[in-house]
Design an enzyme around this catalytic site. Structure first.
Site, mmCIF file in Angstrom:
data_model
loop_
_atom_site.group_PDB
_atom_site.id
_atom_site.type_symbol
_atom_site.label_atom_id
_atom_site.label_comp_id
_atom_site.label_asym_id
_atom_site.label_seq_id
_atom_site.Cartn_x
_atom_site.Cartn_y
_atom_site.Cartn_z
ATOM 1 N N GLU A 1 0.815 -1.222 0.000
ATOM 2 C CA GLU A 1 0.000 0.000 0.000
ATOM 3 C C GLU A 1 0.842 1.263 0.000
ATOM 4 O OE1 GLU A 1 -0.870 -2.602 1.978
ATOM 5 O OE2 GLU A 1 -2.897 -3.118 1.294
ATOM 6 N N HIS B 1 -11.057 -4.266 9.602
ATOM 7 C CA HIS B 1 -11.620 -4.001 8.277
ATOM 8 C C HIS B 1 -12.880 -3.140 8.354
ATOM 9 C CE1 HIS B 1 -8.971 -7.301 7.180
ATOM 10 N NE2 HIS B 1 -9.222 -7.098 5.903
#
Lengths: 309, 327
Positions: free
Chosen positions: B60, B129
């Site tokens: 990322e 998440h």
């Protein structure tokens, strides 16, 4: 090249002097001892090639073409600075000169430089990117993430690790499990080379090889250029973590002296020529000081410009 | 008008912008050959190829940085995070690089980039998440923050985000990808950033909601109308930054009451900022203290009942409206 190195040295000495006088605020990281790297690597570039570096960026900025006046005025926090006094020592930029900045987050520019090379390949512009960083940045995740993508996607980027042996006050020995940084590129099957950072011609030759690989084959390279910074990490660093003897040992192979001697030995540089180079550098630095002193501070109206939200 | 899911509306926006400008490209994990983790990029790799729709390693920070550098050098990347939770790994590039580049380069280097993906909770995906991160990114001058709640808004705002010359944080919601809505079929339909939308007009209480809480607020408004004959106005700012505070304040001046519903945690939230700004400019128009509904101050639990209890709901919004209306 010799002039660029001498100018870099004299410029940084002047920075130290005016910093102590309180003319420059904030952090101020000097490049003294490492001049051969910026000079050797960047003088092998085309003007349209891109450069990005860390916060130790004054000399890189000048070698890429930013006027010493604009660099020093930036250090003074004046409107005549290359980013209008908004960046200071760590954030020199010039779009005109394809200089993508000095960056203050250790290693951050390794990823950004990878993206610049990505754009060059995407646009088929033929530009190569030189991405400078210190050896301490190699311990950051972004170094490894970037090298992996650069080799995977065959990006025209040259990673130049300026190994000055210290991440602030922590020696490489105390921070890195291995000594050989160039070989880290082997993990990504990337071309790599160890270079003597005190020898400007060696830096230039290695850079030329890497630039050719980038330009003609669109392949990245990692160069580990071993050097030494004579001053502290920044102006606020007394440097208690290393001995005078150690500094003196490296100064015996001073990059400017080495290059000057080799030119004189080859009889392409006379004593008077060197004196002329010194005089020209001194004059340039004085001109920069005058400009920086006389440039006004940015008006308060600048506070909220260049931020569009 | 075409009836589209939010997922397909986003997909259309991406397709149209890829067609319009060859400097636009999409980069992220599973965006190409896999068709997108949530299928927002479905079909685009087949149509535009590997140059324009780029799969990355799971890296990322690295691919966010590639986006920033590419944007500085003249491209217009759309960087997908599989979820905004993963953007935290990339936050150095978003915050220290993308957001600050224009300013610290004295106006020389803008970063025309969109970071997008689903934000907030999904369906029992637990603590790592489920975070709604808009408050964090709203705290950095230089970033625009966009949170659509309908298919039309999703399409029109994403197209504007891609054309914007600044870094834009574009936050979708996984629970909403399948929701359908009418989308104008006019060629090149866009919605400007920074303009709120009144999703339901009303006279008695303003509910400011965004993203997932917009449909909840609309249901709550319906219920309150039926049960108490109280008329709620639902205002969706659509972009958190820039914030269309004028529309919100205009509504409060009409209704004199304000409830804010948001999916993020309450402490130092966007709702807190809105409450402050309303107090600052319309204090005399408030007939009751501002009430806020947020996710509880705990990481998201997995158990279905606990997850439901943690999140804003129609019932919680109804209760809040009753409270500010002294019912």
């Amino acid at each position: 090249m010799l002039y660029q190195m001498v100018l870099g040295r004299r410029f940084e000495e002047k920075c130290a002097e005016v910093y102590r006088m309180g003319k420059i605020g904030g952090f101020c990281h000097l490049y003294i001892g490492q001049e051969a790297i910026a000079t050797g690597a960047m003088m092998a570039l085309e003007p349209s090639d891109m450069v990005i570096t860390s916060y130790r960026d004054h000399v890189q900025a000048m070698v890429k073409g930013i006027a010493p006046e604009a660099v020093l005025a930036e250090l003074y926090g004046k409107i005549g600075g290359c980013v209008k006094g908004k960046g200071g020592s760590m954030h020199m930029f010039s779009k005109e000169h394809e200089f993508y900045g000095g960056h203050g987050i250790v290693g951050g520019q390794i990823g950004v430089g990878t993206g610049m090379a990505y754009a060059a390949k995407y646009k088929e512009s033929g530009q190569v990117t030189l991405c400078f960083f210190g050896e301490a940045a190699v311990n950051q995740g972004i170094f490894h993430e970037s090298l992996n993508m650069a080799q995977l996607w065959k990006l025209p980027v040259i990673y130049i690790c300026e190994n000055n042996h210290y991440g602030m006050g922590t020696s490489q020995e105390r921070a890195m499990s291995t000594r050989n940084i160039a070989k880290k590129a082997d993990a990504y099957e990337m071309a790599n080379e160890f270079v003597d950072g005190m020898d400007v011609m060696a830096v230039r030759d290695a850079a030329l090889r890497a630039i050719e690989r980038a330009r003609n084959e669109s392949l990245p390279t990692l160069l580990e250029v071993r050097s030494y910074r004579y001053m502290g990490h920044s102006m606020s660093d007394p440097g208690n973590y290393r001995t005078r003897e150690e500094i003196a040992k490296y100064q015996e192979r001073d990059p400017i002296v080495l290059f000057k001697d080799s030119l004189q030995e080859a009889k392409v540089l006379g004593d008077k020529d060197f004196d002329a180079i010194e005089a020209k550098a001194a004059e340039t630095v004085e001109r920069a000081v005058k400009f920086a002193e006389e440039s006004p501070f940015p008006p308060e109206s600048e506070l909220l410009t260049d931020v569009l939200v | 008008m075409a009836l589209l899911t939010i997922r397909d509306a986003l997909n259309e926006a991406l397709r149209e912008e890829l067609k319009r400008d060859e400097n636009v490209f999409i980069i992220g994990e599973e965006v190409a050959e896999y068709d997108g983790a949530y299928k927002v990029t479905r079909g685009l790799w087949k149509e535009f190829g590997s140059k324009r729709v780029v799969d990355t390693p799971i890296t990322e920070l690295g691919f966010a940085a590639v986006g920033v550098g590419a944007a500085m050098a003249g491209l217009r990347p759309v960087v997908e995070f599989m979820t905004w939770n993963f953007s935290v790994l990339a936050s150095d590039q978003i915050i220290n690089h993308a957001a600050k580049m224009l300013y610290m380069s004295g106006g020389q280097f803008n970063v025309p980039i969109v970071f997008r993906g689903p934000n907030g909770s999904a369906f029992q995906v637990s603590s790592q998440h489920s975070h709604a991160l808009e408050a964090m990114y709203s705290n950095f001058p230089g970033l625009k923050v966009v949170m659509p709640s309908t298919a039309a808004d999703a399409k029109g705002l994403l197209k504007s985000a891609i054309r914007d010359n600044n870094p834009v944080i574009f936050m979708e919601q996984e629970r909403m990808y399948g929701m359908k809505g009418e989308v104008p079929e006019e060629a090149d339909f866009t919605i400007p950033l920074g303009v709120a939308d009144v999703k339901r007009e009303g006279t008695d209480c303003t509910i400011v909601a965004r993203s997932m809480t917009v449909p909840l607020a609309l249901q709550a408004a319906e219920k309150i109308k039926e049960e108490f004959d109280v008329s709620c106005e639902v205002v969706d700012p659509r972009t958190i930054k820039p914030l269309d505070i004028d529309t919100i304040v205009g509504s409060v001046k009409k209704t004199n009451r304000l409830v804010i519903a948001e999916e993020s945690h309450s402490f130092a939230s966007v709702g807190a900022e809105i409450a402050y700004q309303v107090m600052d400019t319309a204090f005399d128009h408030l007939d009751a203290p501002v009430k806020r509904i947020s996710t509880v101050e705990a990481p998201m639990p997995y158990a279905k009942n606990l997850e439901a209890a943690a999140l804003p709901s129609v019932e919680k919004i109804v209760e809040a409206v009753k409270e500010v209306c002294y019912l």
